[in-house]
Design a protein around this motif. Sequence first.
Motif: not given
Length: 422
Positions: A4-20
């Motif tokens: 796999x190129x990556x493995x994370x819990x949920x890509x849908x969380x990305x916007x919230x992560x960007x704010x952090x």
Amino acid sequence: MECLEYKVRDLELADQGKLKIEWSIRHMPVLSRLREKYSQEKPLLGIRIGAVLHVTKATAVLMLALRDSGAEEIVLAASNPLSTQDDVAAALVEEGIRVYAWRGQSSEDYYWCIKQVIESKPDIVLDDGADLHAALHSEYPDIASAIIGGTEETTTGVTRLKAMEMSGLLKYPVIAVNNAYTKYLFDNRYGTGQSTFDGIMRATNVLIAGKVVVIAGYGWVGKGIATRARGLGARRVIITEVNPFRALEAVFDGFEVMSMDEAVKIGDIFITATGNKAVIRREHFEKMKDGAILANAGHFNVEVWIPDLEALSTSKRCIRPNVVEYKLRDGRKLYLLAEGRLVNLVAAEGHPSEVMDLSFSNQFLAVKYLYDNRGKIPPKVFDQPRDLDEKVAMLKLESMGIKIDKLTPEQIEYLRSWKTGT
Ligand code: ADE
């Protein structure tokens, strides 16, 4: 075989992560300045970086700085199975970083993720705790031999690396970022001091004022925790130590010092920060007060000896997030936070970004130094070059608008001469 190129819990969380991450950038002026400068110059052009660090918003800023400085590929895994901020991990994937990390990994997942970092054949490796360095040396000697150099973030990792160096096993130079003044004096002390209580308070919501707080270990981490315990109004702050110098220092700093055997009878909250195993064990659990809270601020989950706690208990239950209640045979209940792992990263967000600004600016400059000096450094453990450490301090002061004095030529001359006395 999974690839796999990556493995994370949920890509849908990305916007919230960007704010952090945006919030961290605002609080990391030194690293942001280095990022801006080296985005133009691209000193890391084309190199591959492998990192095993806590996947937090502050780490994200370091990853972006390395990417913008020209790194071709960055592969990141977590340095603790419970410390990953899943939204940040998702945001980093969207930023082009190959992240293998999610909160709540099994031990098997944890090492699988480290393997992904290793198999990307990095040129330079960054580690926090030395699990990556250890895996490279024990299982992938050929990949390790091709590595330009590595860095190490924490005291425990530096201790492990020095042991590897002593046995003549080390295959590449490692910069002990932990040993920079602008790292341990701030991160270990103020960072852990504040974030440990942040974790304990978020997990338990208990009042610290009026409590008897027992801290095992009076290194920089223990010192920071003790100072904050006092500031929060703890009724007694008790230090336990095995090192007579540190014990004496704690006494002169105004804390009580006693053996763990004595402290367990009176403590309300116990915090371990020694880097050693089984600091709180069977004989201690047996004497603790009903309701005692147990937290760890050391790198590994070995300081509060969980096998003994399990053996003494008739049942356990999760009573709140990050709090497990152990019921002992005699009816007493003890409360273990964050499964005995780093309470500041598991139950809170780790050190504040202002502090990580110092640690990760050192990491960034160490990577650049290793690359600039590739092939010229022997495979040993080195301290952070002093000029880089000083540069970080000066940039931080500048970012805070603080000016300091300079030695006059006469003063420099005076310090260099030995002839003038009384
Ligand atoms: N170690 C302690 N706090 C941290 C943070 N906020 N980010 C990365 N590593 C850490």
